[in-house]
Design a protein around this motif. Structure first.
Motif, PDB file in Angstrom:
ATOM      1  N   PRO A   2      11.561  29.480  -3.547  1.00 11.24           N
ATOM      2  CA  PRO A   2      12.193  28.215  -3.119  1.00 11.24           C
ATOM      3  C   PRO A   2      11.243  27.040  -3.331  1.00 11.24           C
ATOM      4  N   PRO A   3      11.764  25.854  -3.633  1.00 10.90           N
ATOM      5  CA  PRO A   3      10.908  24.680  -3.893  1.00 10.90           C
ATOM      6  C   PRO A   3       9.953  24.350  -2.754  1.00 10.90           C
ATOM      7  N   ARG A   4      10.379  24.533  -1.538  1.00 15.59           N
ATOM      8  CA  ARG A   4       9.540  24.177  -0.397  1.00 15.59           C
ATOM      9  C   ARG A   4       8.355  25.121  -0.242  1.00 15.59           C
ATOM     10  N   ALA A   5       8.461  26.333  -0.822  1.00 16.24           N
ATOM     11  CA  ALA A   5       7.393  27.311  -0.637  1.00 16.24           C
ATOM     12  C   ALA A   5       6.122  26.931  -1.385  1.00 16.24           C
ATOM     13  N   GLY A   6       6.230  26.045  -2.384  1.00 16.84           N
ATOM     14  CA  GLY A   6       5.059  25.721  -3.199  1.00 16.84           C
ATOM     15  C   GLY A   6       4.289  24.508  -2.742  1.00 16.84           C
ATOM     16  N   LYS A   7       4.630  23.901  -1.628  1.00 14.34           N
ATOM     17  CA  LYS A   7       3.954  22.691  -1.172  1.00 14.34           C
ATOM     18  C   LYS A   7       2.633  23.053  -0.508  1.00 14.34           C
ATOM     19  N   GLY A   8       1.613  22.316  -0.881  1.00 15.06           N
ATOM     20  CA  GLY A   8       0.297  22.576  -0.296  1.00 15.06           C
ATOM     21  C   GLY A   8      -0.533  23.461  -1.210  1.00 15.06           C
ATOM     22  N   ILE A   9      -1.797  23.072  -1.444  1.00 20.20           N
ATOM     23  CA  ILE A   9      -2.653  23.804  -2.357  1.00 20.20           C
ATOM     24  C   ILE A   9      -2.971  25.199  -1.837  1.00 20.20           C
ATOM     25  N   LEU A  10      -3.145  25.338  -0.514  1.00 20.57           N
ATOM     26  CA  LEU A  10      -3.463  26.640   0.061  1.00 20.57           C
ATOM     27  C   LEU A  10      -2.284  27.599  -0.098  1.00 20.57           C
ATOM     28  N   ILE A  11      -1.084  27.104   0.155  1.00 25.87           N
ATOM     29  CA  ILE A  11       0.111  27.932  -0.015  1.00 25.87           C
ATOM     30  C   ILE A  11       0.279  28.327  -1.481  1.00 25.87           C
ATOM     31  N   PHE A  12      -0.016  27.383  -2.384  1.00 25.90           N
ATOM     32  CA  PHE A  12       0.074  27.677  -3.817  1.00 25.90           C
ATOM     33  C   PHE A  12      -0.869  28.816  -4.209  1.00 25.90           C
ATOM     34  N   PHE A  13      -2.122  28.750  -3.751  1.00 29.77           N
ATOM     35  CA  PHE A  13      -3.083  29.803  -4.082  1.00 29.77           C
ATOM     36  C   PHE A  13      -2.652  31.146  -3.501  1.00 29.77           C
ATOM     37  N   THR A  14      -2.128  31.129  -2.286  1.00 29.61           N
ATOM     38  CA  THR A  14      -1.687  32.370  -1.645  1.00 29.61           C
ATOM     39  C   THR A  14      -0.542  33.013  -2.412  1.00 29.61           C
ATOM     40  N   ILE A  15       0.442  32.194  -2.785  1.00 31.16           N
ATOM     41  CA  ILE A  15       1.596  32.707  -3.531  1.00 31.16           C
ATOM     42  C   ILE A  15       1.168  33.215  -4.915  1.00 31.16           C
ATOM     43  N   THR A  16       0.294  32.460  -5.569  1.00 29.04           N
ATOM     44  CA  THR A  16      -0.174  32.855  -6.904  1.00 29.04           C
ATOM     45  C   THR A  16      -0.947  34.159  -6.849  1.00 29.04           C
ATOM     46  N   PHE A  17      -1.815  34.289  -5.854  1.00 26.82           N
ATOM     47  CA  PHE A  17      -2.606  35.520  -5.727  1.00 26.82           C
ATOM     48  C   PHE A  17      -1.704  36.718  -5.422  1.00 26.82           C
ATOM     49  N   THR A  18      -0.674  36.491  -4.622  1.00 30.61           N
ATOM     50  CA  THR A  18       0.286  37.567  -4.348  1.00 30.61           C
ATOM     51  C   THR A  18       1.030  37.971  -5.619  1.00 30.61           C
ATOM     52  N   ALA A  19       1.438  36.972  -6.405  1.00 29.85           N
ATOM     53  CA  ALA A  19       2.103  37.260  -7.677  1.00 29.85           C
ATOM     54  C   ALA A  19       1.180  38.029  -8.608  1.00 29.85           C
ATOM     55  N   TYR A  20      -0.121  37.687  -8.584  1.00 23.68           N
ATOM     56  CA  TYR A  20      -1.110  38.404  -9.406  1.00 23.68           C
ATOM     57  C   TYR A  20      -1.154  39.879  -9.037  1.00 23.68           C
ATOM     58  N   TRP A  21      -1.177  40.171  -7.741  1.00 26.07           N
ATOM     59  CA  TRP A  21      -1.253  41.566  -7.315  1.00 26.07           C
ATOM     60  C   TRP A  21       0.029  42.325  -7.624  1.00 26.07           C
ATOM     61  N   ILE A  22       1.155  41.632  -7.613  1.00 25.98           N
ATOM     62  CA  ILE A  22       2.408  42.277  -8.016  1.00 25.98           C
ATOM     63  C   ILE A  22       2.333  42.697  -9.480  1.00 25.98           C
ATOM     64  N   LEU A  23       1.887  41.791 -10.357  1.00 26.80           N
ATOM     65  CA  LEU A  23       1.754  42.116 -11.776  1.00 26.80           C
ATOM     66  C   LEU A  23       0.673  43.158 -12.005  1.00 26.80           C
ATOM     67  N   ASN A  24      -0.445  43.052 -11.282  1.00 24.35           N
ATOM     68  CA  ASN A  24      -1.535  44.016 -11.435  1.00 24.35           C
ATOM     69  C   ASN A  24      -1.090  45.423 -11.069  1.00 24.35           C
ATOM     70  N   THR A  25      -0.338  45.530  -9.977  1.00 22.14           N
ATOM     71  CA  THR A  25       0.184  46.843  -9.565  1.00 22.14           C
ATOM     72  C   THR A  25       1.167  47.380 -10.595  1.00 22.14           C
ATOM     73  N   GLY A  26       2.014  46.495 -11.130  1.00 22.61           N
ATOM     74  CA  GLY A  26       2.964  46.921 -12.154  1.00 22.61           C
ATOM     75  C   GLY A  26       2.277  47.414 -13.415  1.00 22.61           C
ATOM     76  N   ILE A  27       1.213  46.716 -13.848  1.00 27.90           N
ATOM     77  CA  ILE A  27       0.468  47.127 -15.041  1.00 27.90           C
ATOM     78  C   ILE A  27      -0.206  48.471 -14.819  1.00 27.90           C
ATOM     79  N   ARG A  28      -0.816  48.654 -13.662  1.00 28.93           N
ATOM     80  CA  ARG A  28      -1.492  49.923 -13.370  1.00 28.93           C
ATOM     81  C   ARG A  28      -0.495  51.076 -13.314  1.00 28.93           C
TER      82      ARG A  28
END
Length: 283
Positions: free
Chosen positions: A110-136
């Motif tokens: 959702p658009p509101r979920a990306g507001k704030g630099i800290l929230i952005f980093f948290t969401i991005t890092f979570t997305a990274y682990w989702i892709l990392n788990t999928g690759i493994r």
């Protein structure tokens, strides 16, 4: 229309994103690069794109695309250091693919979920682990199938086809020749020999006197090895005329191959008949 552009925030966001993308790219390419190499590539990418936006007099889709492609090659080379152009191209394609997937996961929120630099980093890092788990998970499932290969063994004018298993734990090396040792069941190998050779091989394995002329072509010797539950064992090793391995569309030939002979069955269900040393694939 007026936009405020914060170059420092832009740099940090790109540095973070590029670092995660390069870490995933290195994993896909089965590279052994350390995180600082990915950080170096990400630093080059973030610095380059920041200078591009800061210094460019005109910014459009074409020059952004050209710059991004060139920068991708530089980043992948700094991170993974591929030896061949084909590997470099595969790394760039993987880098772009991961970037699209990572960006797609962010845009799906959702658009509101990306507001704030800290929230952005948290969401991005979570997305990274989702892709990392999928690759493994993908590499694990693919690896279970890829580790099997087709093998042809030739000796004394006889030829047999075997089901091989690539075992990364097989680090045996023949002390006489320096070649990697593959292991198969002794009974399977004996079936290729004449009766005199079979008897001579059996006598040798039992450490009894045997007719050296009958087993001369096999060059039998013992190899000291260490395994789980066996601190110091002796493995009979013979020399086969030729070993051919068919793996991932490649044909690997090895003359005068060192073959270790096991009295015990290698696979209770016959899923494989010979254990291949991964060192052969690198030779």
């Amino acid at each position: 229309m007026y936009y405020e552009f914060y170059i420092d925030v832009f740099f940090v966001v790109n540095l973070f994103m590029d670092f995660l993308v390069l870490c995933l790219t290195n994993r896909i390419l089965r590279g052994s690069a350390k995180p600082w190499r990915a950080l170096l590539g990400a630093l080059a990418g973030a610095l380059g794109i920041s200078l591009f936006f800061w210094l460019s007099k005109e910014i459009n889709t074409v020059n952004i695309l050209i710059f991004s492609i060139g920068m991708s090659f530089a980043m992948v080379w700094l991170d993974c250091r591929p030896c061949r152009g084909k590997e470099l191209l595969a790394g760039v394609l993987a880098c772009w693919g991961i970037s699209f997937l990572l960006g797609g996961l962010l845009y799906a929120l959702p658009p509101r979920a990306g507001k704030g630099i800290l929230i952005f980093f948290t969401i991005t890092f979570t997305a990274y682990w989702i892709l990392n788990t999928g690759i493994r998970l993908f590499k694990y499932l693919k690896g279970k199938a890829v580790l099997r290969c087709r093998v042809i063994l030739e000796t004394g004018g006889q030829k047999i086809e075997l089901k091989g298993l690539l075992d990364t734990g097989n680090c045996l090396t023949d002390t006489d020749t320096g070649k990697p040792v593959c292991v198969m069941e002794k009974s399977r190998f004996s079936g290729m020999l004449e009766k005199k050779q079979q008897d001579a091989l059996e006598s040798f394995c039992a450490m009894e006197d045997f007719g050296e002329g009958d087993a001369e072509n096999l060059k039998p010797r013992f190899l000291i090895y260490t395994a789980l539950g066996c601190e110091r064992g002796l493995l009979p090793v013979v020399t086969a005329d030729r070993l051919v391995i068919f793996w991932e569309g490649k044909k690997i030939c090895l003359s005068q191959a060192a073959i270790g002979l096991s009295d015990a069955p290698l696979s209770p269900y016959g899923k494989f008949e010979i254990i291949i040393s991964p060192k052969i694939l690198d030779s």
